[in-house]
Motif scaffolding. Structure first.
Motif, short mmCIF file in Angstrom:
data_model
loop_
_atom_site.label_atom_id
_atom_site.label_comp_id
_atom_site.label_asym_id
_atom_site.label_seq_id
_atom_site.Cartn_x
_atom_site.Cartn_y
_atom_site.Cartn_z
N LYS A 11 0.84 -1.21 0.00
CA LYS A 11 0.00 0.00 0.00
C LYS A 11 0.88 1.26 0.00
CE LYS A 11 -3.41 -2.59 2.61
NZ LYS A 11 -4.84 -2.64 2.82
N GLU A 168 -11.24 -10.60 -2.18
CA GLU A 168 -10.97 -9.79 -1.00
C GLU A 168 -12.28 -9.21 -0.47
OE1 GLU A 168 -6.65 -8.43 -0.82
OE2 GLU A 168 -7.73 -6.88 -1.90
N GLY A 174 -7.86 -4.94 6.16
CA GLY A 174 -7.33 -4.02 7.16
C GLY A 174 -8.13 -3.98 8.45
N SER A 213 -6.96 -9.42 5.87
CA SER A 213 -6.46 -9.73 7.22
C SER A 213 -5.84 -11.12 7.33
CB SER A 213 -7.58 -9.55 8.26
OG SER A 213 -7.97 -8.19 8.30
N GLY A 234 -1.82 -7.50 2.98
CA GLY A 234 -1.49 -6.09 3.17
C GLY A 234 -0.64 -5.90 4.41
N GLY A 235 -1.27 -5.55 5.52
CA GLY A 235 -0.58 -5.22 6.76
C GLY A 235 0.51 -6.21 7.15
C1 PEP Z 1 -4.93 -5.79 0.90
O1 PEP Z 1 -4.45 -4.67 0.99
O2 PEP Z 1 -5.16 -6.29 -0.20
C2 PEP Z 1 -5.21 -6.51 2.15
C3 PEP Z 1 -5.74 -7.70 2.08
O3 PEP Z 1 -4.89 -5.87 3.32
P1 PEP Z 1 -4.85 -6.54 4.78
O4 PEP Z 1 -4.06 -7.84 4.65
O5 PEP Z 1 -4.15 -5.55 5.62
O6 PEP Z 1 -6.24 -6.81 5.19
#
Ligand code: PEP
Length: 256
Positions: A11, A168, A174, A213, A234-235
């Motif tokens: 990100k 997703e 997130g 997540s 993501g995170g």
């Molecule tokens: C993403 O940004 O595609 C994502 C899945 O973020 P996170 O893993 O933080 O939920």
């Protein structure tokens, strides 16, 4: 034997120096015996060049988080897929829910991006997913159908198997609340069945990864599901140790 794609979406985090340190740590952690697990990092645009240099002698793949659909032109602030290809990107994420929500990208724009990426022989990661409200109203499959049909409307259908689908659920991104294994498997199975029957594609040729997540604690359950072919993370991809642990989990499942 299962094959996985484990992709990190950084990100708008990490400047070029932080990006290089992150990827160097990752390489030091994981760089052995990786045949069945493709590892992809998608840093911000400003870090692509620096990261490309660090990973050049490894199997690590480079991806971008977005692109424009045109090759060039008067589009101030935009980056074309050709420019990303020159930097060594093999993958480009499109249709992420953060772009759909904050930048008002609709299915038509996403379809044009998809087509440009495929024309170059790059791999699009097409993100699809429903909101919490849509899931509560039993609209998940209707929403996913629309997102998929619009994205695939104008492309040569023989190219569908090159597209990575990232399921997703918007409510899981997130938030720290991932889909349950039952929800993820049910939706991934549905996505594969829908695409293979609608476009006459072999189910086995489809790659559907899960995002929302995913972390080192829940990745085993999610990656172990029959129709989950990897993760868009993501995170948890911003921490080299956590991301390594997810990669190692994928590697261990792929050996079973
Ligand atoms: C993403 O940004 O595609 C994502 C899945 O973020 P996170 O893993 O933080 O939920």
């Amino acid at each position: 034997m299962k094959k996985f794609l484990i992709a990190g979406n950084w990100k708008m985090f990490t400047n070029v120096f932080e990006s290089k340190v992150l990827v160097e740590t990752l390489i030091a952690n994981i760089w052995k015996d990786n045949q069945n697990t493709t590892v992809l990092v998608c840093p911000p645009f400003t870090s692509l060049c620096g990261v490309a240099d660090v990973i050049k002698d490894t199997d690590l793949k480079l991806g971008a988080q977005n692109c424009h659909y045109e090759e060039k032109g008067a589009y101030t602030g935009e980056i074309s897929p050709q420019m990303l290809q020159y930097l060594g990107c093999n993958y480009i994420i499109i249709g992420h829910s953060e772009r759909r929500t904050h930048f008002k990208e609709d299915d038509e724009i996403i379809a044009r991006k998809l087509s440009s990426i495929l024309d170059l022989g790059l791999i699009p990661i097409l993100c699809i997913g429903e909101t919490f409200e849509q899931r509560m109203n039993n609209m998940t499959n209707t929403i996913l159908t629309k997102q998929i049909e619009k994205a695939f409307e104008n492309i040569d259908k023989s190219l569908i198997k090159q597209v990575v689908i990232a399921y997703e659920p918007v409510w899981a991104i997130g938030t720290g609340i991932s889909a349950t294994p039952e929800q993820a498997q049910e939706t991934h199975r549905w996505v594969k069945d829908f695409i293979s029957s609608t476009y006459s594609v072999n189910r086995e040729d489809l790659t559907v990864i899960y995002g929302g997540s995913m972390n080192d604690k829940n990745c085993y359950e999610l990656l172990n599901l029959a129709d989950v072919d990897g993760g868009l993370i993501g995170g948890a991809s911003l921490n080299a140790e956590t991301f390594t642990s997810i990669i190692e989990t994928a590697k261990s499942i792929s050996k079973i």
